[in-house]
Design a protein around this motif. Structure first.
Motif, PDB file in Angstrom:
ATOM      1  N   GLU A   1      11.560   0.217   2.525  1.00 50.07           N
ATOM      2  CA  GLU A   1      11.483  -0.920   3.482  1.00 50.07           C
ATOM      3  C   GLU A   1      10.368  -1.826   3.347  1.00 50.07           C
ATOM      4  N   ARG A   2       9.192  -1.498   3.004  1.00 49.76           N
ATOM      5  CA  ARG A   2       8.082  -2.195   2.747  1.00 49.76           C
ATOM      6  C   ARG A   2       8.219  -3.105   1.639  1.00 49.76           C
ATOM      7  N   ILE A   3       8.863  -2.646   0.330  1.00 49.89           N
ATOM      8  CA  ILE A   3       9.242  -3.342  -0.488  1.00 49.89           C
ATOM      9  C   ILE A   3      10.414  -4.398  -0.303  1.00 49.89           C
ATOM     10  N   GLY A   4      11.331  -4.164   0.382  1.00 48.40           N
ATOM     11  CA  GLY A   4      12.413  -5.195   1.110  1.00 48.40           C
ATOM     12  C   GLY A   4      11.759  -6.148   1.691  1.00 48.40           C
ATOM     13  N   ARG A   5      10.866  -6.055   2.701  1.00 43.69           N
ATOM     14  CA  ARG A   5      10.224  -6.860   3.543  1.00 43.69           C
ATOM     15  C   ARG A   5       9.388  -7.593   2.877  1.00 43.69           C
ATOM     16  N   LYS A   6       8.644  -7.011   1.752  1.00 47.16           N
ATOM     17  CA  LYS A   6       7.670  -8.017   0.910  1.00 47.16           C
ATOM     18  C   LYS A   6       8.323  -8.955   0.214  1.00 47.16           C
TER      19      LYS A   6
ATOM     20  N   ARG B   1      19.691  -3.834  -1.004  1.00 48.22           N
ATOM     21  CA  ARG B   1      19.389  -4.544  -1.970  1.00 48.22           C
ATOM     22  C   ARG B   1      18.009  -4.332  -2.593  1.00 48.22           C
ATOM     23  N   ALA B   2      17.077  -3.815  -1.905  1.00 50.57           N
ATOM     24  CA  ALA B   2      15.799  -3.334  -2.381  1.00 50.57           C
ATOM     25  C   ALA B   2      15.698  -2.198  -3.328  1.00 50.57           C
ATOM     26  N   ALA B   3      16.834  -1.208  -2.895  1.00 50.68           N
ATOM     27  CA  ALA B   3      17.094  -0.029  -3.622  1.00 50.68           C
ATOM     28  C   ALA B   3      17.917  -0.289  -5.126  1.00 50.68           C
TER      29      ALA B   3
ATOM     30  N   ARG C   1       1.067  -1.196   0.015  1.00 49.71           N
ATOM     31  CA  ARG C   1       0.075  -0.193  -0.082  1.00 49.71           C
ATOM     32  C   ARG C   1       0.809   1.334   0.009  1.00 49.71           C
ATOM     33  N   THR C   2       0.352   2.422  -0.656  1.00 54.28           N
ATOM     34  CA  THR C   2       1.121   3.553  -0.578  1.00 54.28           C
ATOM     35  C   THR C   2       0.412   4.723   0.204  1.00 54.28           C
TER      36      THR C   2
END
Length: 285
Positions: free
Chosen positions: A241-246, A260-262, A219-220
């Motif tokens: 952070e949300r993307i990395g967690r997901k 890594r997410a970046a 969600r955004t």
């Protein structure tokens, strides 16, 4: 850079037309103002590369802007070759008066010479490869590969002059430099990839939130904008952070690997996996 600019100025005397390749996702920022000054009144065509991963509606608006300025702009994809079949007919149309004058002097079929210009990593070599129909121009997915001028024949009566990509020495507008970094025109090894990804995610949240939600399943709309006194990319970092967690980008202790997410976010933006988007709208639209 100064030497390259002198080289370009000298080469302009050898050609009839200039093909300026830009990135359709950043049509303003990917046009070097120094090149515009050098080209001056020389007939030119703008090739909007990577049109397939740019916002289709914005592509049409930018084409209209160029048309109103008396410049022919073609939406193309230099890797797949989409739209490039319109290039040579467009050049002949732009040079119609000159070709007519040649024919009047008995020079029918005179070779048309076109200089290809653009900033680093914008797709000049990919364009030439497609036009030549074989890999005679070196192609690498990083800035600064073409070091000198090279001529290429593309069919009967047409020649292309490849030139090195040129970035201007100082960006007066911070956003221009940022957008060039987003697309890879500035070398990644001198950039903070986490900061870049955060800035990109903040832009996407404001302009293309549906693309973030669809691609990453997060969600955004529940992230409040940071107040003016807050330092840093608070909204962008929360999204990162949300993307990395997901995606499960975790290190020991359950901490999120935001680096890594970046890298993932930037790669997926650059290769079009995120979807079609444009970072700059024409003024007045």
């Amino acid at each position: 850079m100064t030497r390259t600019k002198r080289q370009l100025a000298a080469s302009l005397k050898l050609v009839d037309c200039v093909a300026e390749i830009i990135d359709a996702r950043i049509p303003f920022s990917s046009r070097n103002p120094d090149l515009r000054k050098l080209i001056n009144n020389k007939p030119r065509i703008v090739l909007m590369n990577k049109c397939d991963i740019a916002d289709k509606t914005q592509n049409q608006k930018w084409i209209a802007v160029y048309k109103n300025a008396g410049i022919t702009a073609l939406p193309v994809d230099c890797k797949t070759g989409k739209g490039l079949n319109a290039f040579m007919p467009a050049v002949r149309t732009v040079l119609a008066d000159k070709i007519k004058a040649w024919e009047a002097k008995g020079m029918k079929g005179k070779t048309i010479k076109v200089m290809v210009v653009g900033i680093p990593n914008v797709g000049k070599s990919s364009f030439i490869n497609k036009m030549v129909k074989q890999s005679k121009a070196k192609v690498e997915d990083r800035p600064g590969v073409t070091r000198g001028n090279q001529w290429f024949t593309i069919g009967k009566g047409f020649e292309l002059l490849d030139t090195p990509g040129v970035l201007w020495p100082k960006f007066e507008d911070k956003l221009v430099g940022e957008r060039l970094a987003f697309t890879g025109a500035v070398k990644d090894d001198i950039m903070d990839m986490e900061y870049l990804a955060c800035r990109l995610l903040e832009f996407l949240k404001e302009n293309y939130p549906e693309l973030i939600e669809k691609r990453y399943g997060i969600r955004t709309d529940d992230i409040e904008p940071a107040d003016e006194e807050t330092i840093g990319c608070v909204v962008g970092f929360e999204l990162l952070e949300r993307i990395g967690r997901k995606r499960g980008f975790l290190v020991s202790g359950g901490e999120i690997n935001t680096e890594r997410a970046a890298i993932t976010v930037m790669d997926e933006f650059r290769n079009g996996t995120l979807g079609r988007l444009t970072l700059e709208k024409p003024k007045g639209y």
